[in-house]
Design an enzyme around this catalytic site. Sequence first.
Site, mmCIF file in Angstrom:
data_model
loop_
_atom_site.group_PDB
_atom_site.id
_atom_site.type_symbol
_atom_site.label_atom_id
_atom_site.label_comp_id
_atom_site.label_asym_id
_atom_site.label_seq_id
_atom_site.Cartn_x
_atom_site.Cartn_y
_atom_site.Cartn_z
ATOM 1 N N GLY A 92 0.806 -1.222 0.000
ATOM 2 C CA GLY A 92 0.000 0.000 0.000
ATOM 3 C C GLY A 92 0.836 1.267 0.000
ATOM 4 O O GLY A 92 2.045 1.246 -0.206
ATOM 5 N N GLY A 98 0.001 -3.080 4.124
ATOM 6 C CA GLY A 98 0.261 -3.389 5.534
ATOM 7 C C GLY A 98 0.335 -2.100 6.332
ATOM 8 O O GLY A 98 -0.571 -1.735 7.080
ATOM 9 N N ARG A 99 1.433 -1.375 6.118
ATOM 10 C CA ARG A 99 1.730 -0.179 6.903
ATOM 11 C C ARG A 99 0.563 0.812 6.979
ATOM 12 O O ARG A 99 0.257 1.344 8.039
ATOM 13 C CB ARG A 99 2.947 0.525 6.286
ATOM 14 N N TYR A 103 16.683 1.493 10.347
ATOM 15 C CA TYR A 103 16.545 2.376 9.163
ATOM 16 C C TYR A 103 16.736 3.843 9.514
ATOM 17 O O TYR A 103 16.409 4.712 8.695
ATOM 18 C CB TYR A 103 15.137 2.270 8.560
ATOM 19 N N CYS A 159 22.236 -2.723 25.643
ATOM 20 C CA CYS A 159 23.662 -2.369 25.575
ATOM 21 C C CYS A 159 24.138 -2.234 24.144
ATOM 22 O O CYS A 159 24.879 -3.090 23.624
ATOM 23 C CB CYS A 159 24.467 -3.435 26.295
#
Length: 425
Positions: free
Chosen positions: A244, A288-289, A329, A355
């Site tokens: 999408g 999806g997003r 990213y 860490c």
Amino acid sequence: MSHFTYVNGKLHAEQTALDRIAAKFGTPTYVYSRASLTENFLAYASACQMHGRGQQGALVCYSVKSNSNLAVLNLLSKLGSGFDIVSGGELERVIAAGGDAKKVIFSGVGKSRDEMRLALTHDILCFNVESIPELHRLNEVAASMGKRARVSLRVNPDVDPKTHPYISTGLKENKFGIAFEDAIPTYRVAASLPQLDVTGIDCHIGSQLLDDAPLLEALDKVIELVDQLQDIGINLHHLDIGGGIGITYDQELPVAVGDYLSRLFTRIDNWRAARHNGKSITVLFEPGRSIVGNAGVLLTEVHYLKHGGNKNFAVVDAAMNDLMRPAMYEAWHGVKTVNERTAQAKVYDVVGPVCESGDWLARDRSLAIEPGDLLAIMSAGAYGMTMASNYNTRGRAAEVLVDGDQFRLIRKREKSSDLFALENI
Ligand code: LLP
């Protein structure tokens, strides 16, 4: 519209104050809004309907990898969604969530024999195949089960999606899909294999695309191939345009889903009228997003405020293992205080307890905060929990679904004992 807004100085998900959720289930916790999930799905489904494409003419196959919680899948399934999966595990989730396997398409470059067997057992809608060896393997597995497999070939249209290099998938240098120039010979192989029914074509050029121009360019290339295939006697029933539209994390202005779909369907309708006597072709989408991204936040508590040599740090209880996107990213996520404060703000890096210097969630943000305050990391519904890990033996966060002023736990927080339950001394 956003369902995460301030009401009387408190950040809410719909009509639920986020601090109520933290008080009941602790932090870090992913919180999703049912209304937002529903609206975002319907943006696709309603646009399909508006263009005269009901159940047969179009299918929205929600991309499970973006958020695979059973409650999310169940909600979308009830709204009529199909599913785009990339593993046998995702298929099992869809089934466990009450999804319809006959509306499942199986994407991915590396399907195993077991995964193929599982998908054939459940008679999924289609396999999106990415190579000739995969065609042969699928043919063999189907033969061993006395079944036929419906296949679509994922072609690589070599279109630049103008997005982050890690989430571009349709360029020549990407591992995905079949090179455009190899598409016709590969279709010939597929058509020659006895257990395969060649039913479709698909492509996916990348994620977080703000503009639909590259998607429409990819569509034009796919259309060209459908016509060439028809000329050699291979008639396709569906065309799948992949994922999408992108979402607003910060200032981005993505094209509206309805406008994109309207341009896409107009092109398809004109093409079918000009070259196929108006005979329609089913259109599949794999978003999806844009369905889950802005429907979720990650709720976290500030542990410590620390003043380093050059920087101020807000050390919170969520970390890169909960939300990997910034570390992976350099992704930008908004940060909001759950209780609006008027005190003087300072500039902080919001970091977790893991860490690694790469363990940050946001950098250089002006925040008026004190230890014990709750923060919401915004736009975290997609590729948040699904990419979470147990690094540093940290149990994964709880997940909560809000519906109006009600909320319920849809995934328990993991305990340490859950994390080593499969291990032996
Ligand atoms: N279909 C295929 C074949 C895909 O590879 C993807 C995403 C989608 C559909 C869904 O695309 P969407 O509508 O979500 O853009 N982890 C990264 C995103 C990776 C996307 C991979 N493919 C991130 O957090 O940004």
